[in-house]
Design a protein around this motif. Sequence first.
Motif, PDB file in Angstrom:
ATOM      1  N   GLN A   4       5.508  -3.733   1.201  1.00 15.78           N
ATOM      2  CA  GLN A   4       4.320  -3.408   0.418  1.00 15.78           C
ATOM      3  C   GLN A   4       3.752  -2.090   0.921  1.00 15.78           C
ATOM      4  OE1 GLN A   4       2.923  -5.424  -2.104  1.00 15.78           O
ATOM      5  NE2 GLN A   4       1.399  -3.839  -2.522  1.00 15.78           N
ATOM      6  N   SER A   6       1.043   1.071   0.667  1.00  7.83           N
ATOM      7  CA  SER A   6      -0.331   1.321   0.237  1.00  7.83           C
ATOM      8  C   SER A   6      -0.846   2.587   0.911  1.00  7.83           C
ATOM      9  CB  SER A   6      -1.228   0.132   0.589  1.00  7.83           C
ATOM     10  OG  SER A   6      -1.285  -0.040   2.001  1.00  7.83           O
ATOM     11  N   GLY A 110      10.309  -1.178  -1.341  1.00  7.47           N
ATOM     12  CA  GLY A 110       8.976  -1.604  -1.727  1.00  7.47           C
ATOM     13  C   GLY A 110       8.572  -0.921  -3.019  1.00  7.47           C
TER      14      GLY A 110
END
Length: 119
Positions: A4, A6, A110
Amino acid sequence: VQLQASGGGLVQAGGSLRLSCVASGRTFSVYAIDWFRQAPGKEREFAAGISWSGGNIAYADSVKGRFTISRDNAKNTVYLQMNNLKPEDTAVYYCAAAYTSPRSPPVYWGQGTLVTVSS
């Protein structure tokens, strides 16, 4: 391994951002983690990578001296600190896991996080 990414966003030229790639699933610490990026209308390219131990690090020439990759295996997280950003750094940034060393073929990807650098 699920990854993930970000930390993307909009920043002015000369500014900084820190991207994070958090992993879950299989043992994270055995994988090398790379950051790739894909600018609009261009092919995806390697930006930076780090081995499982952190002892082997690689950067693309275009980011060397401005980007720093690091990892915290206790937190299952790899970071990409991006300083002195330029408009040409605008891209979707992806993290990927590989079995061996940085720049080796990724086996897990990801989703991307968008970085936009305004001039």
